[in-house]
Design a protein around this motif. Structure first.
Motif, mmCIF file in Angstrom:
data_model
loop_
_atom_site.group_PDB
_atom_site.id
_atom_site.type_symbol
_atom_site.label_atom_id
_atom_site.label_comp_id
_atom_site.label_asym_id
_atom_site.label_seq_id
_atom_site.Cartn_x
_atom_site.Cartn_y
_atom_site.Cartn_z
ATOM 1 N N PHE A 63 -61.018 -25.377 19.072
ATOM 2 C CA PHE A 63 -60.079 -24.789 20.020
ATOM 3 C C PHE A 63 -60.176 -23.259 20.010
ATOM 4 O O PHE A 63 -60.169 -22.619 21.067
ATOM 5 C CB PHE A 63 -58.657 -25.228 19.671
ATOM 6 C CG PHE A 63 -57.606 -24.645 20.580
ATOM 7 C CD1 PHE A 63 -57.358 -25.209 21.818
ATOM 8 C CD2 PHE A 63 -56.880 -23.521 20.187
ATOM 9 C CE1 PHE A 63 -56.399 -24.670 22.657
ATOM 10 C CE2 PHE A 63 -55.920 -22.971 21.026
ATOM 11 C CZ PHE A 63 -55.677 -23.552 22.256
ATOM 12 N N SER A 64 -60.262 -22.664 18.815
ATOM 13 C CA SER A 64 -60.306 -21.205 18.709
ATOM 14 C C SER A 64 -61.580 -20.646 19.321
ATOM 15 O O SER A 64 -61.541 -19.643 20.056
ATOM 16 C CB SER A 64 -60.195 -20.791 17.235
ATOM 17 O OG SER A 64 -58.971 -21.224 16.676
ATOM 18 N N PHE A 65 -62.715 -21.256 19.028
ATOM 19 C CA PHE A 65 -63.971 -20.798 19.622
ATOM 20 C C PHE A 65 -63.949 -20.971 21.146
ATOM 21 O O PHE A 65 -64.481 -20.130 21.879
ATOM 22 C CB PHE A 65 -65.157 -21.566 19.021
ATOM 23 C CG PHE A 65 -65.680 -20.970 17.749
ATOM 24 C CD1 PHE A 65 -66.425 -19.794 17.762
ATOM 25 C CD2 PHE A 65 -65.419 -21.568 16.532
ATOM 26 C CE1 PHE A 65 -66.913 -19.237 16.596
ATOM 27 C CE2 PHE A 65 -65.890 -21.019 15.349
ATOM 28 C CZ PHE A 65 -66.636 -19.845 15.383
ATOM 29 N N SER A 66 -63.323 -22.055 21.614
ATOM 30 C CA SER A 66 -63.217 -22.253 23.067
ATOM 31 C C SER A 66 -62.382 -21.150 23.701
ATOM 32 O O SER A 66 -62.716 -20.634 24.778
ATOM 33 C CB SER A 66 -62.587 -23.616 23.364
ATOM 34 O OG SER A 66 -63.381 -24.670 22.847
ATOM 35 N N MET A 67 -61.300 -20.759 23.036
ATOM 36 C CA MET A 67 -60.457 -19.684 23.550
ATOM 37 C C MET A 67 -61.226 -18.367 23.612
ATOM 38 O O MET A 67 -61.080 -17.592 24.564
ATOM 39 C CB MET A 67 -59.217 -19.528 22.666
ATOM 40 C CG MET A 67 -58.204 -20.637 22.811
ATOM 41 S SD MET A 67 -57.450 -20.672 24.466
ATOM 42 C CE MET A 67 -56.542 -19.134 24.450
ATOM 43 N N VAL A 68 -62.047 -18.090 22.604
ATOM 44 C CA VAL A 68 -62.849 -16.860 22.600
ATOM 45 C C VAL A 68 -63.822 -16.871 23.771
ATOM 46 O O VAL A 68 -63.996 -15.865 24.478
ATOM 47 C CB VAL A 68 -63.601 -16.704 21.267
ATOM 48 C CG1 VAL A 68 -64.615 -15.554 21.351
ATOM 49 C CG2 VAL A 68 -62.620 -16.442 20.140
ATOM 50 N N MET A 69 -64.472 -18.018 23.999
ATOM 51 C CA MET A 69 -65.428 -18.105 25.100
ATOM 52 C C MET A 69 -64.734 -17.954 26.458
ATOM 53 O O MET A 69 -65.273 -17.329 27.375
ATOM 54 C CB MET A 69 -66.162 -19.455 25.040
ATOM 55 C CG MET A 69 -67.078 -19.614 23.834
ATOM 56 S SD MET A 69 -68.355 -18.333 23.755
ATOM 57 C CE MET A 69 -67.744 -17.344 22.390
ATOM 58 N N ILE A 70 -63.525 -18.520 26.579
ATOM 59 C CA ILE A 70 -62.768 -18.363 27.828
ATOM 60 C C ILE A 70 -62.413 -16.901 28.047
ATOM 61 O O ILE A 70 -62.503 -16.372 29.168
ATOM 62 C CB ILE A 70 -61.505 -19.240 27.791
ATOM 63 C CG1 ILE A 70 -61.883 -20.721 27.849
ATOM 64 C CG2 ILE A 70 -60.565 -18.889 28.938
ATOM 65 C CD1 ILE A 70 -60.712 -21.665 27.651
ATOM 66 N N LEU A 71 -62.003 -16.222 26.989
ATOM 67 C CA LEU A 71 -61.685 -14.800 27.074
ATOM 68 C C LEU A 71 -62.885 -13.991 27.554
ATOM 69 O O LEU A 71 -62.769 -13.156 28.469
ATOM 70 C CB LEU A 71 -61.227 -14.287 25.703
ATOM 71 C CG LEU A 71 -61.148 -12.762 25.537
ATOM 72 C CD1 LEU A 71 -60.077 -12.190 26.450
ATOM 73 C CD2 LEU A 71 -60.877 -12.400 24.089
ATOM 74 N N ILE A 101 -53.436 -17.227 18.398
ATOM 75 C CA ILE A 101 -52.923 -17.526 19.734
ATOM 76 C C ILE A 101 -52.210 -16.301 20.303
ATOM 77 O O ILE A 101 -52.383 -15.945 21.478
ATOM 78 C CB ILE A 101 -51.969 -18.736 19.698
ATOM 79 C CG1 ILE A 101 -52.745 -20.000 19.289
ATOM 80 C CG2 ILE A 101 -51.318 -18.938 21.052
ATOM 81 C CD1 ILE A 101 -53.844 -20.388 20.226
ATOM 82 N N HIS A 102 -51.399 -15.651 19.464
ATOM 83 C CA HIS A 102 -50.701 -14.446 19.918
ATOM 84 C C HIS A 102 -51.690 -13.336 20.269
ATOM 85 O O HIS A 102 -51.579 -12.691 21.320
ATOM 86 C CB HIS A 102 -49.749 -13.965 18.820
ATOM 87 C CG HIS A 102 -49.240 -12.570 19.030
ATOM 88 N ND1 HIS A 102 -48.281 -12.263 19.971
ATOM 89 C CD2 HIS A 102 -49.587 -11.390 18.439
ATOM 90 C CE1 HIS A 102 -48.036 -10.961 19.942
ATOM 91 N NE2 HIS A 102 -48.816 -10.409 19.031
ATOM 92 N N SER A 103 -52.682 -13.132 19.403
ATOM 93 C CA SER A 103 -53.643 -12.043 19.601
ATOM 94 C C SER A 103 -54.501 -12.271 20.835
ATOM 95 O O SER A 103 -54.739 -11.344 21.622
ATOM 96 C CB SER A 103 -54.537 -11.908 18.360
ATOM 97 O OG SER A 103 -55.502 -10.899 18.541
ATOM 98 N N ILE A 104 -54.967 -13.510 21.039
ATOM 99 C CA ILE A 104 -55.859 -13.791 22.158
ATOM 100 C C ILE A 104 -55.102 -13.674 23.479
ATOM 101 O O ILE A 104 -55.665 -13.268 24.506
ATOM 102 C CB ILE A 104 -56.496 -15.191 22.018
ATOM 103 C CG1 ILE A 104 -57.833 -15.262 22.770
ATOM 104 C CG2 ILE A 104 -55.582 -16.277 22.503
ATOM 105 C CD1 ILE A 104 -58.954 -14.582 22.081
ATOM 106 N N SER A 105 -53.799 -14.004 23.462
ATOM 107 C CA SER A 105 -53.002 -13.870 24.678
ATOM 108 C C SER A 105 -52.787 -12.405 25.039
ATOM 109 O O SER A 105 -52.635 -12.066 26.225
ATOM 110 C CB SER A 105 -51.653 -14.570 24.510
ATOM 111 O OG SER A 105 -50.885 -13.947 23.496
#
Length: 430
Positions: A81-89, A164-168
């Motif tokens: 999930f975390s790597f997916s969020m980084v790629m989406i960013l 989650i807070h940081s990526i948002s």
């Protein structure tokens, strides 16, 4: 030795910006710690603790296996999930803002450390699970290691919440632009503080020996201390031809020397130039102007249509230009004895202002609000010309004229034209 240390530090700095750097280091740390705990368990650490502090030891084989198996599966899910969020960013930043902001986002140390904590905890849990004896009793079960696995899993959950807070926050364009401007501001202040008030007369370099580049690439960094040391030793002066950040082709002029030197010294000179495919503002503040300009232009495209972002980008550009006024166009480097040994070609204030304004004029001249904002930016530069190290007023006034001419030819509404004329007259009058 000093040059070797400088080159080592710069190489480490480049390596540190890679997204896999901290995860790799922390993963190795987790693996080593797992084997270290296996060694301590063989010495009877769980046997000792079960007698002195039994609450610190998980003393049931099935419970330990269930916990570790659940931890491994849960950590894999969190990592995916975390790597997916980084790629989406990264994908969203590239498509909506500018592909050039990606190196700055990838080099975010917090996200690298969090991903490293996940991976190191996962590896620790796997090796601890493998170390459980199939027919183990209370002395063979690594009970204390399992307790540490519970602690690491709790740490991962806390890191996940922070992630989650940081990526948002990181995905918001205002925070991206603020970070770009902040890093560029620090770099500019360093360059301004290093400026020397006195300026020796540098001789003409027309008849100097020219060395050509041995490969193609973007010149992102130059070991000036190594070049200065060599220049002092060989009693020569140098002129760096390409501007930092530009693409240099193989067998094209790279540097000029006041006199010929031996082949070994030539190799040292050429090795002082570092090529890179990525662009970091920490090395070249000009990238901040480029990135902020591209963000403003992209936000004004029909597909995005976000003039608010363009206005914010212009505010950050204004702040950086006000600081750039304090920097000289001419860059010099002196040796330990304060002798001028290197002259470095840089982008002048006039050229930098033209590059930014020409792009903004082309894509924003149809919007009277953006044009008015650009006029206010140029007016701010005029009002702060006393802080300039050189005579930049003519360049600013020329850009005011260019902006007014383009906007006047693009706008059709009479109210917009009247507003433009009023803003222009006030700018010229001030």
């Amino acid at each position: 030795m000093k040059n070797f240390l400088n080159n080592t530090v710069k190489y480490f700095y480049k390596l540190e910006s890679k997204i896999a750097f901290y995860p790799t280091i922390l993963s190795l740390t987790g693996t080593i710690f797992a084997f270290l705990m296996i060694y301590f368990e063989s010495l009877g650490v769980s046997d000792y603790l079960i007698k002195k502090a039994p609450s610190l030891v998980v003393n049931d084989t099935e419970t330990a296996r269930s916990l570790l198996t659940t931890f491994v599966a849960g950590l894999i899910s969190i990592m995916v999930f975390s790597f997916s969020m980084v790629m989406i960013l990264l994908s969203q930043a590239s498509s909506n803002f500018s592909p050039r902001v990606l190196p700055g986002l990838i080099s975010n140390r917090r996200h690298q450390v969090i991903l490293g904590v996940y991976n190191s905890s996962l590896l620790y849990c796997i090796f601890t699970l493998v170390s459980i004896e199939p027919n183990g009793n209370k002395y063979q079960l690594p009970g204390f290691s399992v307790l540490l696995a519970i602690f690491f899993m709790t740490l991962c959950l806390a890191a996940f919440i922070y992630f989650i807070h940081s990526i948002s926050q990181e995905i918001q364009i205002n925070n991206i632009m603020s970070h770009i401007a902040s890093v560029a501001r620090k770099r500019l202040k360093v360059l301004i503080d290093k400026q020397i008030e006195k300026s020796d007369e540098f001789p003409s370099t027309n008849d100097w020996t020219t060395l050509n580049s041995k490969k193609s690439g973007y010149v992102q960094d130059i070991s000036l201390s190594a070049l200065a040391s060599l220049a002092q030793k060989k009693e020569i002066q140098l002129e760096v031809i390409p501007v930092k950040g530009t693409y240099v082709f193989e067998n094209k002029p790279l540097i000029k020397l006041s006199k010929a030197i031996d082949d070994e010294a030539i190799e040292k000179v050429l090795s002082s130039f570092h090529y890179s495919k990525s662009e970091l503002i920490e090395d070249n503040y000009l990238l901040a102007f480029k990135q902020l300009t591209e963000i403003a232009i992209k936000s004004m495209s029909p597909g995005i249509n976000d003039p608010g972002t363009a206005i914010n980008a212009i505010d950050y550009l204004t702040d950086l230009f006000l600081l750039r006024l304090q920097k000289k166009d001419k860059s010099e480097y002196r040796d330990d004895q304060d002798h001028l040994v290197i002259i470095i070609n840089t982008v002048s204030f006039k050229q930098l202002l033209f590059n930014v304004m020409s792009a903004l004029r082309t894509y924003c001249k149809h919007d009277v609000i953006i044009v008015q904002k650009l006029m206010f930016m140029l007016l701010s530069l005029l009002n702060n010309q006393k802080n300039a190290c050189e005579h930049y007023v003519d360049a600013i006034k020329q850009e005011i004229e260019n902006l007014y001419e383009d906007a006047k030819n693009s706008l059709k509404n009479s109210s917009d034209l009247n507003l433009l004329k009023t803003t222009y007259n006030n700018t010229i009058k001030d």
